[in-house]
Motif scaffolding. Structure first.
Motif, mmCIF file in Angstrom:
data_model
loop_
_atom_site.group_PDB
_atom_site.id
_atom_site.type_symbol
_atom_site.label_atom_id
_atom_site.label_comp_id
_atom_site.label_asym_id
_atom_site.label_seq_id
_atom_site.Cartn_x
_atom_site.Cartn_y
_atom_site.Cartn_z
ATOM 1 N N THR A 1 -135.726 -34.965 -104.098
ATOM 2 C CA THR A 1 -136.057 -35.671 -105.331
ATOM 3 C C THR A 1 -134.883 -35.557 -106.302
ATOM 4 N N VAL A 2 -134.983 -36.267 -107.406
ATOM 5 C CA VAL A 2 -133.935 -36.202 -108.430
ATOM 6 C C VAL A 2 -133.828 -34.773 -108.964
ATOM 7 N N ALA A 3 -134.958 -34.119 -109.205
ATOM 8 C CA ALA A 3 -134.945 -32.748 -109.725
ATOM 9 C C ALA A 3 -134.286 -31.790 -108.739
ATOM 10 N N GLU A 4 -134.593 -31.927 -107.447
ATOM 11 C CA GLU A 4 -133.984 -31.064 -106.437
ATOM 12 C C GLU A 4 -132.481 -31.301 -106.351
ATOM 13 N N ALA A 5 -132.083 -32.570 -106.388
ATOM 14 C CA ALA A 5 -130.652 -32.894 -106.327
ATOM 15 C C ALA A 5 -129.922 -32.368 -107.559
ATOM 16 N N THR A 6 -130.556 -32.462 -108.717
ATOM 17 C CA THR A 6 -129.960 -31.950 -109.954
ATOM 18 C C THR A 6 -129.807 -30.434 -109.879
ATOM 19 N N ASN A 7 -130.811 -29.745 -109.356
ATOM 20 C CA ASN A 7 -130.723 -28.284 -109.208
ATOM 21 C C ASN A 7 -129.597 -27.889 -108.268
ATOM 22 N N ARG A 8 -129.391 -28.653 -107.206
ATOM 23 C CA ARG A 8 -128.288 -28.363 -106.281
ATOM 24 C C ARG A 8 -126.939 -28.541 -106.977
ATOM 25 N N ILE A 9 -126.861 -29.501 -107.884
ATOM 26 C CA ILE A 9 -125.619 -29.700 -108.633
ATOM 27 C C ILE A 9 -125.375 -28.519 -109.568
ATOM 28 N N TYR A 10 -126.417 -28.042 -110.245
ATOM 29 C CA TYR A 10 -126.260 -26.847 -111.093
ATOM 30 C C TYR A 10 -125.741 -25.676 -110.256
ATOM 31 N N GLU A 11 -126.338 -25.473 -109.072
ATOM 32 C CA GLU A 11 -125.910 -24.384 -108.192
ATOM 33 C C GLU A 11 -124.453 -24.565 -107.773
ATOM 34 N N SER A 12 -124.085 -25.800 -107.457
ATOM 35 C CA SER A 12 -122.715 -26.081 -107.054
ATOM 36 C C SER A 12 -121.734 -25.825 -108.193
ATOM 37 N N LEU A 13 -122.107 -26.217 -109.405
ATOM 38 C CA LEU A 13 -121.237 -25.983 -110.560
ATOM 39 C C LEU A 13 -121.015 -24.489 -110.787
ATOM 40 N N HIS A 14 -122.059 -23.698 -110.575
ATOM 41 C CA HIS A 14 -121.940 -22.248 -110.755
ATOM 42 C C HIS A 14 -121.198 -21.592 -109.592
ATOM 43 N N LEU B 1 -127.616 -36.979 -105.209
ATOM 44 C CA LEU B 1 -128.236 -37.334 -106.491
ATOM 45 C C LEU B 1 -128.250 -38.843 -106.685
ATOM 46 N N LYS B 2 -127.163 -39.493 -106.341
ATOM 47 C CA LYS B 2 -127.062 -40.953 -106.479
ATOM 48 C C LYS B 2 -128.148 -41.640 -105.640
ATOM 49 N N ALA B 3 -128.348 -41.171 -104.419
ATOM 50 C CA ALA B 3 -129.382 -41.744 -103.548
ATOM 51 C C ALA B 3 -130.777 -41.459 -104.098
ATOM 52 N N ALA B 4 -130.994 -40.254 -104.622
ATOM 53 C CA ALA B 4 -132.300 -39.898 -105.178
ATOM 54 C C ALA B 4 -132.610 -40.746 -106.415
ATOM 55 N N LEU B 5 -131.607 -40.991 -107.243
ATOM 56 C CA LEU B 5 -131.797 -41.845 -108.420
ATOM 57 C C LEU B 5 -132.176 -43.259 -107.998
ATOM 58 N N ALA B 6 -131.505 -43.773 -106.967
ATOM 59 C CA ALA B 6 -131.811 -45.125 -106.487
ATOM 60 C C ALA B 6 -133.245 -45.203 -105.961
ATOM 61 N N ARG B 7 -133.662 -44.190 -105.199
ATOM 62 C CA ARG B 7 -135.040 -44.178 -104.673
ATOM 63 C C ARG B 7 -136.065 -44.115 -105.797
ATOM 64 N N ALA B 8 -135.744 -43.379 -106.863
ATOM 65 C CA ALA B 8 -136.673 -43.226 -107.983
ATOM 66 C C ALA B 8 -136.597 -44.393 -108.964
ATOM 67 N N GLY B 9 -135.633 -45.279 -108.777
ATOM 68 C CA GLY B 9 -135.482 -46.414 -109.676
ATOM 69 C C GLY B 9 -134.895 -46.042 -111.019
ATOM 70 N N LEU B 10 -134.156 -44.944 -111.071
ATOM 71 C CA LEU B 10 -133.551 -44.490 -112.323
ATOM 72 C C LEU B 10 -132.086 -44.909 -112.399
ATOM 73 N N LYS B 11 -131.601 -45.056 -113.618
ATOM 74 C CA LYS B 11 -130.229 -45.502 -113.827
ATOM 75 C C LYS B 11 -129.281 -44.369 -114.196
ATOM 76 N N GLU B 12 -129.829 -43.235 -114.661
ATOM 77 C CA GLU B 12 -128.961 -42.149 -115.106
ATOM 78 C C GLU B 12 -129.582 -40.791 -114.808
ATOM 79 N N ALA B 13 -128.698 -39.813 -114.634
ATOM 80 C CA ALA B 13 -129.130 -38.431 -114.414
ATOM 81 C C ALA B 13 -129.118 -37.706 -115.757
ATOM 82 N N VAL B 14 -130.108 -36.843 -115.964
ATOM 83 C CA VAL B 14 -130.196 -36.078 -117.212
ATOM 84 C C VAL B 14 -129.979 -34.606 -116.884
ATOM 85 N N PHE B 15 -128.998 -34.018 -117.538
ATOM 86 C CA PHE B 15 -128.676 -32.608 -117.326
ATOM 87 C C PHE B 15 -128.973 -31.811 -118.584
ATOM 88 N N ASP B 16 -129.334 -30.553 -118.383
ATOM 89 C CA ASP B 16 -129.566 -29.617 -119.478
ATOM 90 C C ASP B 16 -128.241 -28.936 -119.789
#
Length: 77
Positions: free
Chosen positions: A5-18, A31-46
């Protein structure tokens, strides 16, 4: 195995950044593929979860992701 999911892909990016950006390009593609599946246009990071939570760090992250086709926004903390 199901697609992340988008949330799982985002968490993997946080882990990768660290982990000093280990496999970051692969995680961006996921993340790009997950966004497309979810119909979203942008990723939101904390911003609090970023390694460099300053203006230049956020702008660098946005530029790097934009070059790979992902628009990044930051949540208000």
């Amino acid at each position: 195995m199901s697609e992340p999911t988008v949330a799982e892909a985002t968490n993997r990016i946080y882990e990768s950044l660290h982990a000093d950006n280990a496999d970051i390009d692969m995680h961006i593609e996921t993340l790009k593929a997950a966004l497309a599946r979810a119909g979203l246009k942008e990723a939101v990071f904390d911003p609090a979860r970023l390694v460099q939570n300053n203006r230049s760090g956020r702008k660098l992250l946005q530029a790097y992701f934009r070059q790979r086709g992902v628009t990044v926004k930051f949540s208000a903390s």
